[in-house]
Design a protein around this motif. Sequence first.
Motif, PDB file in Angstrom:
ATOM      1  N   UNK A  58       0.852  -1.186   0.000  1.00 34.33           N
ATOM      2  CA  UNK A  58       0.000   0.000   0.000  1.00 34.33           C
ATOM      3  C   UNK A  58       0.887   1.236   0.000  1.00 34.33           C
ATOM      4  N   UNK A  59       0.624   2.136  -0.926  1.00 27.91           N
ATOM      5  CA  UNK A  59       1.356   3.392  -0.985  1.00 27.91           C
ATOM      6  C   UNK A  59       0.365   4.529  -0.923  1.00 27.91           C
ATOM      7  N   UNK A  60       0.737   5.572  -0.197  1.00 27.61           N
ATOM      8  CA  UNK A  60      -0.122   6.741  -0.041  1.00 27.61           C
ATOM      9  C   UNK A  60      -0.282   7.409  -1.396  1.00 27.61           C
ATOM     10  N   UNK A  61      -1.499   7.517  -1.864  1.00 28.58           N
ATOM     11  CA  UNK A  61      -1.780   8.121  -3.173  1.00 28.58           C
ATOM     12  C   UNK A  61      -2.275   9.556  -2.979  1.00 28.58           C
ATOM     13  N   UNK A  62      -1.384  10.396  -2.500  1.00 33.41           N
ATOM     14  CA  UNK A  62      -1.736  11.799  -2.296  1.00 33.41           C
ATOM     15  C   UNK A  62      -1.677  12.555  -3.608  1.00 33.41           C
ATOM     16  N   UNK A  63      -2.495  13.534  -3.719  1.00 35.15           N
ATOM     17  CA  UNK A  63      -2.469  14.352  -4.934  1.00 35.15           C
ATOM     18  C   UNK A  63      -1.874  15.728  -4.641  1.00 35.15           C
ATOM     19  N   UNK A  64      -0.990  15.786  -3.673  1.00 32.58           N
ATOM     20  CA  UNK A  64      -0.392  17.056  -3.308  1.00 32.58           C
ATOM     21  C   UNK A  64       0.829  17.382  -4.140  1.00 32.58           C
ATOM     22  N   UNK A  65       1.359  18.564  -3.925  1.00 35.66           N
ATOM     23  CA  UNK A  65       2.515  19.033  -4.664  1.00 35.66           C
ATOM     24  C   UNK A  65       3.805  18.511  -4.033  1.00 35.66           C
ATOM     25  N   UNK A  66       3.802  18.309  -2.710  1.00 30.89           N
ATOM     26  CA  UNK A  66       5.001  17.849  -2.023  1.00 30.89           C
ATOM     27  C   UNK A  66       5.276  16.386  -2.354  1.00 30.89           C
ATOM     28  N   UNK A  67       6.531  16.083  -2.652  1.00 31.30           N
ATOM     29  CA  UNK A  67       6.939  14.721  -2.970  1.00 31.30           C
ATOM     30  C   UNK A  67       8.029  14.306  -1.992  1.00 31.30           C
ATOM     31  N   UNK A  68       7.830  13.186  -1.321  1.00 26.69           N
ATOM     32  CA  UNK A  68       8.819  12.659  -0.390  1.00 26.69           C
ATOM     33  C   UNK A  68       9.767  11.758  -1.176  1.00 26.69           C
TER      34      UNK A  68
END
Length: 111
Positions: free
Chosen positions: A41-51
């Motif tokens: 499972x990977x967090x599917x964020x739609x934000x601008x910040x990328x880790x």
Amino acid sequence: MSKRRPIYRVIFQNQGQTYEVYASEIYQSDLHGFIEVEEFLFDERSGVLVDPSEEKLKSEFSGVLRSYIPMHAVIRIDEVEKEGVGKITESRTDPRNSNVSPFPMPPGPGK
């Protein structure tokens, strides 16, 4: 009432790094001394910040259906309420600086 799908946080060591991954399926493997981890499972964020650590983890496990992890490499497995952010961090193997150290392994062939 529907039963919620379990989420597991698996922390293990691999090549001098500590991996923290989230998965919905974990089994004791038929291969002696291994656990099977499926459905990462990977967090599917739609934000601008990328880790960058999470992106490295995603690329390393992209296309992986099942991973076999040696039991001696596993630090901890927790069933958690919700998925977190997976990451890879450098292991601190100096026992004076950390309470986690790799399992001693015999030298490889020719050493």
